[in-house]
Design a protein around this motif. Structure first.
Motif, mmCIF file in Angstrom:
data_model
loop_
_atom_site.group_PDB
_atom_site.id
_atom_site.type_symbol
_atom_site.label_atom_id
_atom_site.label_comp_id
_atom_site.label_asym_id
_atom_site.label_seq_id
_atom_site.Cartn_x
_atom_site.Cartn_y
_atom_site.Cartn_z
ATOM 1 N N PHE B 208 44.900 -5.404 72.905
ATOM 2 C CA PHE B 208 44.624 -5.104 74.301
ATOM 3 C C PHE B 208 44.686 -3.596 74.528
ATOM 4 O O PHE B 208 45.374 -2.894 73.812
ATOM 5 N N GLY B 209 43.978 -3.166 75.537
ATOM 6 C CA GLY B 209 44.064 -1.756 75.917
ATOM 7 C C GLY B 209 43.056 -0.872 75.228
ATOM 8 O O GLY B 209 43.112 0.344 75.324
ATOM 9 N N GLU B 210 42.117 -1.477 74.479
ATOM 10 C CA GLU B 210 41.113 -0.652 73.804
ATOM 11 C C GLU B 210 39.857 -0.467 74.660
ATOM 12 O O GLU B 210 39.132 0.491 74.508
ATOM 13 N N THR B 211 39.612 -1.449 75.515
ATOM 14 C CA THR B 211 38.451 -1.337 76.409
ATOM 15 C C THR B 211 38.963 -1.262 77.842
ATOM 16 O O THR B 211 39.348 -2.262 78.419
ATOM 17 N N THR B 212 39.018 -0.056 78.363
ATOM 18 C CA THR B 212 39.676 0.105 79.658
ATOM 19 C C THR B 212 38.782 0.744 80.696
ATOM 20 O O THR B 212 39.251 1.253 81.705
ATOM 21 N N GLU B 213 37.510 0.689 80.456
ATOM 22 C CA GLU B 213 36.598 1.289 81.424
ATOM 23 C C GLU B 213 36.561 0.438 82.674
ATOM 24 O O GLU B 213 36.338 -0.773 82.600
ATOM 25 N N VAL B 214 36.790 1.025 83.817
ATOM 26 C CA VAL B 214 36.791 0.216 85.035
ATOM 27 C C VAL B 214 35.731 0.695 86.023
ATOM 28 O O VAL B 214 35.297 1.844 85.999
ATOM 29 N N SER B 215 35.366 -0.228 86.897
ATOM 30 C CA SER B 215 34.415 0.098 87.950
ATOM 31 C C SER B 215 35.225 0.508 89.176
ATOM 32 O O SER B 215 36.215 -0.135 89.515
ATOM 33 N N PHE B 216 34.817 1.606 89.818
ATOM 34 C CA PHE B 216 35.625 2.120 90.924
ATOM 35 C C PHE B 216 35.275 1.525 92.274
ATOM 36 O O PHE B 216 36.097 1.493 93.175
ATOM 37 N N LYS B 217 34.044 1.067 92.428
ATOM 38 C CA LYS B 217 33.635 0.589 93.746
ATOM 39 C C LYS B 217 33.021 -0.802 93.621
ATOM 40 O O LYS B 217 31.925 -0.949 93.086
ATOM 41 N N GLY B 218 33.740 -1.798 94.102
ATOM 42 C CA GLY B 218 33.212 -3.152 93.981
ATOM 43 C C GLY B 218 33.555 -4.002 95.178
ATOM 44 O O GLY B 218 34.233 -3.565 96.117
ATOM 45 N N ILE B 219 33.073 -5.224 95.140
ATOM 46 C CA ILE B 219 33.316 -6.143 96.244
ATOM 47 C C ILE B 219 33.400 -7.565 95.682
ATOM 48 O O ILE B 219 32.746 -7.894 94.691
ATOM 49 N N ASN B 220 34.252 -8.374 96.334
ATOM 50 C CA ASN B 220 34.312 -9.787 95.987
ATOM 51 C C ASN B 220 33.140 -10.473 96.650
ATOM 52 O O ASN B 220 32.865 -10.246 97.825
ATOM 53 N N TYR B 221 32.477 -11.346 95.895
ATOM 54 C CA TYR B 221 31.255 -11.908 96.451
ATOM 55 C C TYR B 221 31.194 -13.423 96.425
ATOM 56 O O TYR B 221 31.498 -14.057 95.410
ATOM 57 N N GLU B 253 29.087 -0.707 93.043
ATOM 58 C CA GLU B 253 28.576 -0.835 91.681
ATOM 59 C C GLU B 253 28.998 -2.123 90.962
ATOM 60 O O GLU B 253 28.533 -2.384 89.860
ATOM 61 N N SER B 254 29.898 -2.901 91.586
ATOM 62 C CA SER B 254 30.314 -4.127 90.893
ATOM 63 C C SER B 254 30.645 -5.241 91.883
ATOM 64 O O SER B 254 30.919 -4.987 93.059
ATOM 65 N N ILE B 255 30.612 -6.469 91.362
ATOM 66 C CA ILE B 255 31.020 -7.624 92.169
ATOM 67 C C ILE B 255 32.021 -8.454 91.373
ATOM 68 O O ILE B 255 32.079 -8.366 90.145
ATOM 69 N N ARG B 256 32.809 -9.232 92.120
ATOM 70 C CA ARG B 256 33.751 -10.148 91.462
ATOM 71 C C ARG B 256 33.382 -11.561 91.915
ATOM 72 O O ARG B 256 33.288 -11.826 93.109
ATOM 73 N N ILE B 257 33.108 -12.429 90.939
ATOM 74 C CA ILE B 257 32.733 -13.815 91.268
ATOM 75 C C ILE B 257 33.693 -14.796 90.592
ATOM 76 O O ILE B 257 34.478 -14.403 89.731
ATOM 77 N N PRO B 456 40.525 2.311 91.583
ATOM 78 C CA PRO B 456 39.376 1.419 91.391
ATOM 79 C C PRO B 456 39.600 0.190 92.287
ATOM 80 O O PRO B 456 40.659 -0.430 92.223
ATOM 81 N N SER B 457 38.629 -0.162 93.112
ATOM 82 C CA SER B 457 38.921 -1.203 94.102
ATOM 83 C C SER B 457 37.741 -2.126 94.334
ATOM 84 O O SER B 457 36.579 -1.785 94.092
#
Lengths: 403, 505
Positions: B208-221, B253-257, B456-457
């Motif tokens: 764990f912890g090797e892929t930590t790129e996160v999206s800063f602006k997202g929304i739950n959809y 830039e991202s959504i959470r489903i 990041p939210s």
């Protein structure tokens, strides 16, 4: 250069001392295993002793081939004692343990089977095989000790087998619980006796039947009381002794079908099963001159030669008499080969035509050499009819018979 | 008077006679009926037993190189099924200390070993909850008559939880190798001998912890018409395309489903649903949106014997989507800490630990997180995730402090605020609720804090909903109505005041 060597020596020294200190530290743990034995025979008592500096009574987790449990210790002067329960110490395999609450204190011990075999669990199959040195049966043995534990790897198992006059003894070894041996048939059929032995314990006797292989082509023969087509006597058909390619008589009950082709190309079929290699079938004599062509088959496996037999005509001519205003037709006397009256049951067929239309067919069997037909007024009103009589391949026709 | 008495007597006699006859006939007929019942003949061969998936650990057979008779696929599958069933009945037996089902999968002599264990454990009050997660069997031997087989099962990963007097005393994961002899009896492949050959501790191999790129602006959809039922009959790619365009145009830039567990078919993921999920990601890709997929929505069992089914479910979804360009991250479970009370914290965290390792191993490329419902839980299993995520619906004034202290606690991993929002519901059920103006002010302030602290939210959520399924929040109208109005776009489809602050651009 020398300077360097000293450096290396110092380094090694430091390493060794750290390792020793490390070990020392381990021993300094509050609870340590005192028992050094790690190999036990099943059925023996396994007691794990731990030295403990205080009165804490940690549980011991313990897991073997079949299950897991936790054990409560007994605290005595010399430390903590854990008695491993019987259901674990009775079974072969690795037992892993861990002190609960002291998870770094863990270990393993091995339970080994007893060195005595009490049961030879034997599986043998298939129970019948074919002669011919190709087919084989397999003996699988699981030698187990008194507590139902399989023997260790590479335990020698002797396999004895006797076939007719030859007796053999082969050695196999257990591998992954079982030991097995393939026993191939020989060219003779017969019974194979098999037993096995492990650590001086013998199994019981097992038998496997070696059955003959499939039959090879054979010949047929015929036996009949006389050669006349009297429709009464019975002709018997025989095969030669059916044998496989190694000369073994085929098993009793092998099904043989005889196909008889007559003069007209019709096929009669009769069958029998073998007893001591010979199959017998029967067929009633024809009632007119015939030539039979016979061939037998064991379906899909073997066939016989083709043979022909002839039957002679017995009835040369038929006398027919009309009586009671032509309403009674008397056929006979029907005489056989020595002019004796034909035995009862000979077929005579009467056909009645009005013009060219067949009105009726009546079949009767002879009694005392005669057959008589009654043409009833209710069925055949007065008029002219054509009457045909057929028997023993002879056909007689009477036109314009007035009833 | 006399005749009347006589008649009365007669009728009483006749009626009682009839009753007695009725009872006798009834008795005889029920006896006859009983004698005519019995086992159906077909049941002798056990052909009618249907395979229900209740225990499906990963099974990888070594290539067939066995001694004895050549093996065919069908028999091998049968052996596998019976062998796994044998494990299953054993796990159930040790969990409950009962002997149900053991007869079917262990021969008469082998049964005794299990019965002895159960007897001892019953006496000592020990129960075991266990499951095996992976089997690597090799067929060693198959007898000529097809009645006996020997397999070695290497590196069986077994998770166990040992209870003594109903108190959990040990949780352990072990790796063991067994040699097993099986016999075909009554149509079942039954275990005759089972020997543990080796034992090793389990070593976690997921990194764990090797892929930590996160999206800063997202929304739950969720789509407006079908919240919490995104992949049902109301699934409409056109609506998704329209919504994703709105989201993209708003600068996100991202959504959470969410992928509901039972709805997707549990261990047997419904192909239709999976295609809809894939299609959703395809559409997201068209609009250049990244998708965080939340697994195991509406799942709350966590019991050890359910694990193999859960893994099969996750495996199917992950292997289908792991190479999708729109995939951003895996959220293992939404707010699992809410189940701590009902299911036990230990039970839930053990499940999460197992599942995070499994998901990481199945897809090492994408980051993985757990969507904790509050910041207090966020540090649980922090080493089992690639980035930490938590939800925040509390007083806005403590967010900054909460975040910085969490950051201090977990300095090595990104911390994502994966849900936050405010309902603008003010009505009869909550006359003093927040207005749309309050909501707008909240989001404005939130964006300030988020920008300042570079958090990041992902906000909750795009739409106000008209109908919410009762499974989500219950039937209580004040909760339901409140839940409906967290959106940036109202029920009529118009942008609310807060829409201006949907993103920090």
């Amino acid at each position: 250069m020398k300077y360097k060597k000293i450096h290396i020596l110092i380094c090694i020294g430091i390493l060794i001392s750290t390792v020793t200190i490390g070990q020392h530290k381990n021993q300094g743990d509050r609870i340590t295993l005192v028992t050094t034995q790690t190999e036990f025979e099943v059925g023996s008592t396994v007691l794990l002793q731990f030295s403990s500096s205080d009165t804490e009574l940690p549980l011991l987790y313990c897991s073997n081939s079949y299950g897991s449990t936790v054990i409560t210790p007994v605290l005595e002067d010399l430390g903590l004692y854990y008695e491993i329960p019987e259901f674990i110490t009775n079974k072969k395999g690795i037992v892993h343990w861990k002190l609960i609450g002291h998870e770094s204190t863990l270990g393993m011990f091995t339970m080994h089977p007893q060195e005595r075999v009490t049961s030879m669990e034997t599986y043998i199959g298939p129970p019948t095989i074919e002669a011919g040195a190709i087919d084989y049966t397999m003996l699988v043995v699981i030698p187990t000790d008194a507590l139902d534990n399989p023997m260790p790897e590479n335990t020698s198992v002797m396999v004895n087998h006797r076939f007719l006059e030859t007796q053999k003894r082969d050695e196999v070894v257990t591998n992954k619980i079982i030991a097995y041996k393939n026993i191939t048939s020989e060219t003779k059929s017969g019974r194979l006796f098999i037993s096995s032995e492990c650590l001086e314990t013998n199994s019981k006797e097992y038998t496997v039947d070696v059955l003959p292989a499939i039959p090879t082509d054979f010949t047929i023969s015929v036996d009949r009381p006389h050669e006349y087509a009297d429709g009464n006597q019975i002709t018997s058909l025989y095969t030669s002794i059916l044998r496989d390619q190694y000369g073994n008589e085929v098993s009793d009950g092998t099904f043989v079908t005889f196909f008889i082709t007559n003069k007209e190309g019709n096929i009669l079929k009769t069958s029998g099963t073998t007893v001591q290699g010979i199959a017998t079938a029967t067929m009633i004599h024809p009632d007119q001159e015939e030539a039979w062509s016979i061939k037998a088959y064991v379906q899909g496996m073997a066939e016989s030669n083709r043979m022909t037999i002839a039957y002679q005509q017995v009835i040369k001519d038929v006398e027919i008499a009309f009586a009671k205003a032509n309403r009674e037709i008397k056929v006979g006397p029907l005489k056989s080969f020595m002019n004796q009256m034909i035995p009862d049951g000979f077929h005579v067929v009467l056909e009645i035509y009005k013009g060219d239309t067949l009105l009726n067919t009546e079949t009767k069997t002879s009694k005392g050499g005669y057959v008589s037909f009654m043409l009833k007024e209710e069925m055949y009103i007065s008029g002219t009819y054509t009457i045909k009589i057929k028997t023993a391949g002879i056909e007689k026709s009477f036109k314009n018979i007035k009833l | 008077m006399r005749t009347m008495n006589k008649n009365l007597l007669r009728s009483v006699l006749i009626i009682s006679y009839m009753i007695i006859i009725a009872i006798i006939i009834g008795g005889i007929s029920s006896l006859f009926g009983y004698l005519n019942t019995g086992a159906d003949r077909a049941s002798i061969l056990h052909t009618e037993i249907q395979k229900i998936d209740q225990y499906i650990p990963e099974v990888i057979w070594a290539p067939l190189q066995n001694e004895g008779r050549p093996m065919d696929e069908q028999t091998l599958k049968r052996i596998e099924n019976n062998y796994l069933d044998a494990w299953y009945v054993k796990q159930v037996a040790y969990k409950t200390n009962t002997t149900n089902g053991i007869e079917d999968y262990y021969t008469e002599n082998a049964r005794k070993n299990l019965y002895n264990t159960i007897a001892y454990n019953t006496k000592e009050g020990v129960t075991t909850e266990a499951t095996t997660l992976a089997h690597h069997p090799t067929l060693e031997f198959f007898s000529e008559d097809g009645q006996l087989a020997v397999i070695t099962d290497t590196n069986v990963v077994e998770y166990k939880r040992i209870y003594k007097d109903n108190i959990l005393v040990l949780e352990t994961t072990e790796v063991a190798t067994y040699t097993i002899a099986l016999l075909l009896e009554d149509g079942f492949w039954r275990i005759r001998h089972m020997i543990k050959d080796s034992h090793e501790p389990y070593i976690e191999t997921a990194n764990f912890g090797e892929t930590t790129e996160v999206s800063f602006k997202g929304i739950n959809y969720y789509p407006q018409a079908t919240p919490w039922d995104m992949f049902g009959v109301g699934f409409d790619p056109e609506i998704l395309a329209k919504d994703f365009k709105i989201i993209k145009d708003a600068g996100l830039e991202s959504i959470r489903i969410f992928v509901p567990y039972s709805d997707f078919g549990k261990a047997h993921v419904a192909i239709g649903k999976l295609e809809k999920l894939e299609q959703t990601l395809d559409i997201a890709l068209q609009y250049d949106l990244k998708v965080m997929v939340t697994l195991f929505d509406f799942y709350g069992d966590y019991s050890v014997l359910d694990w193999t089914l859960n893994r099969r479910h996750a495996e199917t979804i992950i292997t289908t989507l792991k190479d999708h360009a729109a995939l951003y991250a895996w959220d293992i479970k939404n707010e699992p800490n809410l189940d701590f009370e009902s299911r036990g914290k230990q039970q839930v965290t053990a499940w999460l630990q197992m599942m995070t390792s499994f998901v990481k191993k199945t897809d090492p490329k994408h980051p993985l997180t757990i969507g904790w419902s509050n910041a207090e839980s966020a540090a649980i299993l922090k080493d089992q995730v690639d980035f930490v995520s938590f939800h925040f619906y509390e007083d806005i004034n403590i967010l900054e402090e909460t975040y910085t202290s969490l950051k201090k606690q977990i300095p090595e991993k990104p911390i994502v605020l994966s849900e936050f929002g405010m309902s603008s519901y003010r009505g009869i059920w909550n006359p003093f609720g927040n207005s749309e103006k309050d909501q707008a002010a909240y989001h404005k302030e939130m964006q300030g804090i988020i920008t300042k602290n570079k958090i990041p939210s992902m906000s909750w959520t795009l739409y106000d909903f008209v109908e919410i399924p009762k499974e989500v929040i219950g039937r209580l109208p004040w909760q339901k109505n409140n839940q409906k109005q967290f959106g940036f776009i109202d029920q009529k489809g118009d942008e609310k005041a807060a829409f201006k602050y949907i993103s920090n651009e």
